[in-house]
Write a protein that holds these residues in place. Structure first.
Motif, PDB file in Angstrom:
ATOM      1  N   SER A  10      21.246  94.282   5.344  1.00  0.00           N
ATOM      2  CA  SER A  10      22.623  93.826   5.160  1.00  0.00           C
ATOM      3  C   SER A  10      23.449  94.864   4.418  1.00  0.00           C
ATOM      4  CB  SER A  10      22.652  92.500   4.405  1.00  0.00           C
ATOM      5  OG  SER A  10      22.086  91.488   5.190  1.00  0.00           O
ATOM      6  N   GLU A  15      26.842  92.236   7.417  1.00  0.00           N
ATOM      7  CA  GLU A  15      26.375  90.955   7.928  1.00  0.00           C
ATOM      8  C   GLU A  15      26.593  90.874   9.440  1.00  0.00           C
ATOM      9  OE1 GLU A  15      24.810  88.457   6.349  1.00  0.00           O
ATOM     10  OE2 GLU A  15      24.771  89.699   4.556  1.00  0.00           O
ATOM     11  N   GLY A  17      27.024  88.292  11.370  1.00  0.00           N
ATOM     12  CA  GLY A  17      28.075  87.342  11.718  1.00  0.00           C
ATOM     13  C   GLY A  17      29.459  87.935  11.541  1.00  0.00           C
ATOM     14  N   GLU A  18      29.662  88.692  10.479  1.00  0.00           N
ATOM     15  CA  GLU A  18      30.948  89.333  10.249  1.00  0.00           C
ATOM     16  C   GLU A  18      31.221  90.385  11.320  1.00  0.00           C
ATOM     17  OE1 GLU A  18      30.986  90.863   6.286  1.00  0.00           O
ATOM     18  OE2 GLU A  18      30.520  88.919   5.422  1.00  0.00           O
ATOM     19  N   PHE A  20      30.060  90.366  14.369  1.00  0.00           N
ATOM     20  CA  PHE A  20      30.344  89.643  15.610  1.00  0.00           C
ATOM     21  C   PHE A  20      31.795  89.173  15.627  1.00  0.00           C
ATOM     22  CE2 PHE A  20      30.734  85.673  17.941  1.00  0.00           C
ATOM     23  CZ  PHE A  20      30.269  86.051  19.182  1.00  0.00           C
ATOM     24  N   ASN A  21      32.250  88.570  14.522  1.00  0.00           N
ATOM     25  CA  ASN A  21      33.624  88.082  14.456  1.00  0.00           C
ATOM     26  C   ASN A  21      34.627  89.219  14.582  1.00  0.00           C
ATOM     27  OD1 ASN A  21      32.834  85.424  14.212  1.00  0.00           O
ATOM     28  ND2 ASN A  21      32.803  85.492  11.980  1.00  0.00           N
ATOM     29  N   SER A  45      36.468  81.778  11.220  1.00  0.00           N
ATOM     30  CA  SER A  45      35.678  80.591  10.912  1.00  0.00           C
ATOM     31  C   SER A  45      35.358  79.748  12.141  1.00  0.00           C
ATOM     32  CB  SER A  45      36.414  79.737   9.881  1.00  0.00           C
ATOM     33  OG  SER A  45      37.646  79.311  10.420  1.00  0.00           O
TER      34      SER A  45
END
Length: 93
Positions: A10, A15, A17-18, A20-21, A45
């Motif tokens: 990390s 991260e 997820g971050e 990906f967003n 979100s």
């Protein structure tokens, strides 16, 4: 050990997820979508609906795939199988 490895990954890559967003937002804006300042925070979100062109493309692909499947089923039904099937008549030979 796994926790230490996860935290080091990390720190090195961020991260997942971050990332990906961020990629999702970049792809949306690159294809003509516009994010307002509130939408940018909301998209982090909760994922938004697909654009109209993407929904149309998905529908066209579904129709094409269904047609190809039907063609394959019909064509494989026309082929010969393992030879002659069993006789279902009850005649004695």
């Amino acid at each position: 050990a796994a926790r230490a490895m996860r935290s080091s990954v990390s720190r090195a890559f961020g991260e997942p997820g971050e990332a990906f967003n961020a990629g999702e937002r970049a792809a949306y804006t690159a294809t003509g979508g516009r994010l307002s300042s509130g939408a940018a925070a909301a998209s982090a979100s909760a994922p938004s609906g697909a654009p109209e062109w993407a929904r149309k493309l998905r529908a066209e692909q579904g129709v094409r795939d269904a047609g190809l499947t039907a063609t394959h089923v019909i064509a494989s039904g026309d082929r010969g199988g393992s030879g002659e099937g069993p006789s279902l008549s009850q005649r004695e030979e």
